[in-house]
Motif scaffolding. Sequence first.
Motif, PDB file in Angstrom:
ATOM      1  N   GLY A  73       0.799  -1.221   0.000  1.00  0.00           N
ATOM      2  CA  GLY A  73       0.000   0.000   0.000  1.00  0.00           C
ATOM      3  C   GLY A  73       0.830   1.269   0.000  1.00  0.00           C
ATOM      4  N   LEU A  74       2.132   1.125  -0.261  1.00  0.00           N
ATOM      5  CA  LEU A  74       3.010   2.288  -0.206  1.00  0.00           C
ATOM      6  C   LEU A  74       2.855   3.206  -1.414  1.00  0.00           C
ATOM      7  N   LEU A  75       2.501   2.652  -2.577  1.00  0.00           N
ATOM      8  CA  LEU A  75       2.309   3.515  -3.746  1.00  0.00           C
ATOM      9  C   LEU A  75       1.102   4.424  -3.547  1.00  0.00           C
ATOM     10  N   GLU A  76       0.030   3.870  -3.008  1.00  0.00           N
ATOM     11  CA  GLU A  76      -1.151   4.703  -2.771  1.00  0.00           C
ATOM     12  C   GLU A  76      -0.844   5.741  -1.697  1.00  0.00           C
ATOM     13  N   GLU A  77      -0.076   5.336  -0.677  1.00  0.00           N
ATOM     14  CA  GLU A  77       0.302   6.277   0.371  1.00  0.00           C
ATOM     15  C   GLU A  77       1.159   7.404  -0.193  1.00  0.00           C
ATOM     16  N   GLU A  78       2.064   7.051  -1.103  1.00  0.00           N
ATOM     17  CA  GLU A  78       2.981   8.040  -1.670  1.00  0.00           C
ATOM     18  C   GLU A  78       2.295   8.919  -2.718  1.00  0.00           C
ATOM     19  N   PHE A  79       1.474   8.289  -3.589  1.00  0.00           N
ATOM     20  CA  PHE A  79       0.892   9.020  -4.720  1.00  0.00           C
ATOM     21  C   PHE A  79      -0.609   9.210  -4.627  1.00  0.00           C
ATOM     22  N   GLY A  80      -1.284   8.486  -3.759  1.00  0.00           N
ATOM     23  CA  GLY A  80      -2.735   8.554  -3.679  1.00  0.00           C
ATOM     24  C   GLY A  80      -3.370   7.774  -4.819  1.00  0.00           C
ATOM     25  N   ASP A  81      -4.660   7.678  -4.790  1.00  0.00           N
ATOM     26  CA  ASP A  81      -5.407   7.002  -5.836  1.00  0.00           C
ATOM     27  C   ASP A  81      -5.492   7.934  -7.044  1.00  0.00           C
ATOM     28  N   ALA A  82      -4.902   7.518  -8.157  1.00  0.00           N
ATOM     29  CA  ALA A  82      -4.838   8.377  -9.344  1.00  0.00           C
ATOM     30  C   ALA A  82      -6.227   8.748  -9.858  1.00  0.00           C
ATOM     31  N   TRP A  83      -7.171   7.810  -9.833  1.00  0.00           N
ATOM     32  CA  TRP A  83      -8.516   8.088 -10.342  1.00  0.00           C
ATOM     33  C   TRP A  83      -9.243   9.066  -9.425  1.00  0.00           C
ATOM     34  N   GLU A  84      -9.120   8.841  -8.129  1.00  0.00           N
ATOM     35  CA  GLU A  84      -9.755   9.748  -7.168  1.00  0.00           C
ATOM     36  C   GLU A  84      -9.158  11.148  -7.266  1.00  0.00           C
ATOM     37  N   GLN A  85      -7.847  11.211  -7.412  1.00  0.00           N
ATOM     38  CA  GLN A  85      -7.188  12.495  -7.521  1.00  0.00           C
ATOM     39  C   GLN A  85      -7.635  13.221  -8.802  1.00  0.00           C
ATOM     40  N   ALA A  86      -7.746  12.500  -9.908  1.00  0.00           N
ATOM     41  CA  ALA A  86      -8.193  13.105 -11.174  1.00  0.00           C
ATOM     42  C   ALA A  86      -9.621  13.621 -11.050  1.00  0.00           C
ATOM     43  N   ALA A  87     -10.485  12.844 -10.374  1.00  0.00           N
ATOM     44  CA  ALA A  87     -11.868  13.262 -10.193  1.00  0.00           C
ATOM     45  C   ALA A  87     -11.939  14.541  -9.363  1.00  0.00           C
ATOM     46  N   LYS A  88     -11.117  14.628  -8.319  1.00  0.00           N
ATOM     47  CA  LYS A  88     -11.090  15.840  -7.498  1.00  0.00           C
ATOM     48  C   LYS A  88     -10.653  17.042  -8.310  1.00  0.00           C
ATOM     49  N   GLU A  89      -9.610  16.849  -9.127  1.00  0.00           N
ATOM     50  CA  GLU A  89      -9.112  17.951  -9.953  1.00  0.00           C
ATOM     51  C   GLU A  89     -10.145  18.383 -10.983  1.00  0.00           C
ATOM     52  N   ALA A  90     -10.954  17.434 -11.444  1.00  0.00           N
ATOM     53  CA  ALA A  90     -11.994  17.757 -12.435  1.00  0.00           C
ATOM     54  C   ALA A  90     -13.255  18.310 -11.769  1.00  0.00           C
ATOM     55  N   GLY A  91     -13.281  18.258 -10.418  1.00  0.00           N
ATOM     56  CA  GLY A  91     -14.439  18.769  -9.705  1.00  0.00           C
ATOM     57  C   GLY A  91     -15.619  17.844  -9.701  1.00  0.00           C
ATOM     58  N   THR A  92     -15.386  16.542  -9.934  1.00  0.00           N
ATOM     59  CA  THR A  92     -16.491  15.588  -9.975  1.00  0.00           C
ATOM     60  C   THR A  92     -16.498  14.636  -8.787  1.00  0.00           C
ATOM     61  N   ALA A  93     -15.591  14.825  -7.832  1.00  0.00           N
ATOM     62  CA  ALA A  93     -15.528  13.912  -6.663  1.00  0.00           C
ATOM     63  C   ALA A  93     -16.371  14.459  -5.533  1.00  0.00           C
TER      64      ALA A  93
END
Length: 93
Positions: A73-93
């Motif tokens: 789980g270290l990649l998610e800890e280091e980088f976060g969930d890429a899909w969730e992060q993209a959704a937040k940046e797009a304003g859809t999360a």
Amino acid sequence: MCLAVPGKVVAIEDGADPLTGLIDFGGVQKQACLEYVPDVRVGEYVIVHVGFALQRLDEESALASLKLFEELGLLEEEFGDAWEQAAKEAGTA
């Protein structure tokens, strides 16, 4: 936690000062400084720590490390969930 993570060089910005490239960390892509490995080529693996590629790494070792980091789980800890992060940046999360 801040890890030194292996990643694959997918692009190098020719003429950039400092020399930078796009690194793929098992699906998450980030820019990194390549000044410490100026002769690295696209397709090779490097170890990146706080945005700096520090050295080359053979593919077998890089993939084994990425697999272990993902299992722990270290990649998610280091980088976060890429899909969730993209959704937040797009304003859809």
